[in-house]
Scaffold this motif. Structure first.
Motif, PDB file in Angstrom:
ATOM      1  N   VAL A  72       0.879  -1.164   0.000  1.00  9.31           N
ATOM      2  CA  VAL A  72       0.000   0.000   0.000  1.00  9.31           C
ATOM      3  C   VAL A  72       0.916   1.212   0.000  1.00  9.31           C
ATOM      4  N   GLN A  73       0.776   2.051  -1.016  1.00 10.93           N
ATOM      5  CA  GLN A  73       1.628   3.233  -1.146  1.00 10.93           C
ATOM      6  C   GLN A  73       0.919   4.433  -0.538  1.00 10.93           C
ATOM      7  N   LEU A  74       1.525   4.986   0.505  1.00 10.80           N
ATOM      8  CA  LEU A  74       0.966   6.175   1.153  1.00 10.80           C
ATOM      9  C   LEU A  74       1.705   7.397   0.635  1.00 10.80           C
ATOM     10  N   PRO A  75       1.004   8.292  -0.060  1.00  7.77           N
ATOM     11  CA  PRO A  75       1.659   9.472  -0.630  1.00  7.77           C
ATOM     12  C   PRO A  75       2.260  10.375   0.444  1.00  7.77           C
ATOM     13  N   ALA A  76       3.439  10.901   0.176  1.00  5.09           N
ATOM     14  CA  ALA A  76       4.095  11.812   1.109  1.00  5.09           C
ATOM     15  C   ALA A  76       3.223  13.035   1.376  1.00  5.09           C
ATOM     16  N   ARG A  77       2.501  13.461   0.387  1.00  2.00           N
ATOM     17  CA  ARG A  77       1.619  14.624   0.543  1.00  2.00           C
ATOM     18  C   ARG A  77       0.174  14.157   0.622  1.00  2.00           C
ATOM     19  N   TYR A  78      -0.079  13.247   1.547  1.00  2.00           N
ATOM     20  CA  TYR A  78      -1.428  12.677   1.666  1.00  2.00           C
ATOM     21  C   TYR A  78      -2.461  13.734   2.015  1.00  2.00           C
ATOM     22  N   GLY A  79      -2.040  14.853   2.582  1.00  2.00           N
ATOM     23  CA  GLY A  79      -2.969  15.947   2.872  1.00  2.00           C
ATOM     24  C   GLY A  79      -3.565  16.559   1.617  1.00  2.00           C
ATOM     25  N   LEU A  80      -2.927  16.339   0.478  1.00  2.00           N
ATOM     26  CA  LEU A  80      -3.435  16.845  -0.793  1.00  2.00           C
ATOM     27  C   LEU A  80      -4.326  15.836  -1.503  1.00  2.00           C
ATOM     28  N   CYS A  81      -4.456  14.636  -0.924  1.00  2.00           N
ATOM     29  CA  CYS A  81      -5.262  13.584  -1.533  1.00  2.00           C
ATOM     30  C   CYS A  81      -6.728  13.741  -1.149  1.00  2.00           C
ATOM     31  N   ALA A  82      -7.589  13.213  -1.972  1.00  2.00           N
ATOM     32  CA  ALA A  82      -9.017  13.196  -1.671  1.00  2.00           C
ATOM     33  C   ALA A  82      -9.362  12.093  -0.680  1.00  2.00           C
ATOM     34  N   ALA A  83      -8.454  11.131  -0.498  1.00  2.00           N
ATOM     35  CA  ALA A  83      -8.690   9.981   0.381  1.00  2.00           C
ATOM     36  C   ALA A  83      -8.660  10.392   1.845  1.00  2.00           C
ATOM     37  N   SER A  84      -9.250   9.536   2.683  1.00  2.00           N
ATOM     38  CA  SER A  84      -9.165   9.755   4.125  1.00  2.00           C
ATOM     39  C   SER A  84      -8.124   8.815   4.710  1.00  2.00           C
ATOM     40  N   TYR A  85      -7.402   9.301   5.716  1.00  2.00           N
ATOM     41  CA  TYR A  85      -6.311   8.555   6.327  1.00  2.00           C
ATOM     42  C   TYR A  85      -6.445   8.556   7.837  1.00  2.00           C
ATOM     43  N   ASP A  86      -6.266   7.378   8.438  1.00  2.00           N
ATOM     44  CA  ASP A  86      -6.078   7.313   9.885  1.00  2.00           C
ATOM     45  C   ASP A  86      -4.654   7.759  10.174  1.00  2.00           C
ATOM     46  N   ASP A  87      -4.392   8.152  11.405  1.00  2.00           N
ATOM     47  CA  ASP A  87      -3.052   8.583  11.787  1.00  2.00           C
ATOM     48  C   ASP A  87      -2.120   7.375  11.792  1.00  2.00           C
ATOM     49  N   TRP A  88      -1.279   7.275  10.794  1.00  2.00           N
ATOM     50  CA  TRP A  88      -0.414   6.115  10.652  1.00  2.00           C
ATOM     51  C   TRP A  88       0.918   6.305  11.347  1.00  2.00           C
ATOM     52  N   ALA A  89       1.101   7.398  12.073  1.00  2.00           N
ATOM     53  CA  ALA A  89       2.367   7.641  12.760  1.00  2.00           C
ATOM     54  C   ALA A  89       2.675   6.555  13.791  1.00  2.00           C
ATOM     55  N   GLU A  90       1.643   5.986  14.389  1.00  2.00           N
ATOM     56  CA  GLU A  90       1.829   4.939  15.394  1.00  2.00           C
ATOM     57  C   GLU A  90       1.672   3.537  14.817  1.00  2.00           C
ATOM     58  N   LEU A  91       1.548   3.417  13.513  1.00  2.00           N
ATOM     59  CA  LEU A  91       1.347   2.133  12.860  1.00  2.00           C
ATOM     60  C   LEU A  91       2.552   1.231  13.107  1.00  2.00           C
ATOM     61  N   ALA A  92       2.289  -0.049  13.364  1.00  2.00           N
ATOM     62  CA  ALA A  92       3.369  -0.986  13.649  1.00  2.00           C
ATOM     63  C   ALA A  92       3.119  -2.309  12.931  1.00  2.00           C
ATOM     64  N   VAL A  93       4.191  -3.048  12.738  1.00  2.00           N
ATOM     65  CA  VAL A  93       4.076  -4.397  12.178  1.00  2.00           C
ATOM     66  C   VAL A  93       3.164  -5.202  13.103  1.00  2.00           C
ATOM     67  N   GLY A  94       2.237  -5.925  12.497  1.00  2.00           N
ATOM     68  CA  GLY A  94       1.280  -6.713  13.266  1.00  2.00           C
ATOM     69  C   GLY A  94      -0.095  -6.075  13.353  1.00  2.00           C
TER      70      GLY A  94
END
Length: 122
Positions: A72-94
């Motif tokens: 899954v490719q998360l754009p560096a400028r996801y704030g410019l995307c029309a998509a909605s994003y959860d805060d992935w800063a705390e995302l971890a393997v598992g």
């Protein structure tokens, strides 16, 4: 001497046309096209956010419930995307995630272009 100089100037201005790529076969999408949207959900097996430092897509590798590995490719400028994003800063393997987005030429899912695209932590 002038004619030699003029010839050199003209030769420097001439370019050769590069051959165009052959058109795709009838009914085939262009080479740079992405296919239809896809939704994947599964477990995060790897994270690589380092490309975001130079404005490229971060990659979350997901093993789907069916056993397929999908990036899954998360754009560096996801704030410019029309998509909605959860805060992935705390995302971890598992972690379990769901992504909906366009499928790239390499088979990755890239949530960005449309409002129904998303990346969320389950």
């Amino acid at each position: 001497m002038r004619s030699l100089l003029a010839l050199l100037v003209l030769a420097g201005c001439m370019t050769t046309a590069s051959p165009e790529a052959p058109p795709p076969p009838d009914g085939a999408p262009p080479a740079d096209a992405v296919s239809e949207d896809r939704t994947v959900s599964g477990t995060v097996t790897a994270l690589d956010f380092s490309p975001m430092a130079y404005d490229a897509d971060g990659v979350v590798t997901v093993e789907t419930d069916e056993g397929e590995t999908v990036d899954v490719q998360l754009p560096a400028r996801y704030g410019l995307c029309a998509a909605s994003y959860d805060d992935w800063a705390e995302l971890a393997v598992g972690d379990r995630v769901e992504a909906r987005g366009a499928v790239t030429m390499r088979g990755a899912v890239r949530p960005c272009e449309r409002e129904d695209h998303r990346f969320r932590i389950l």
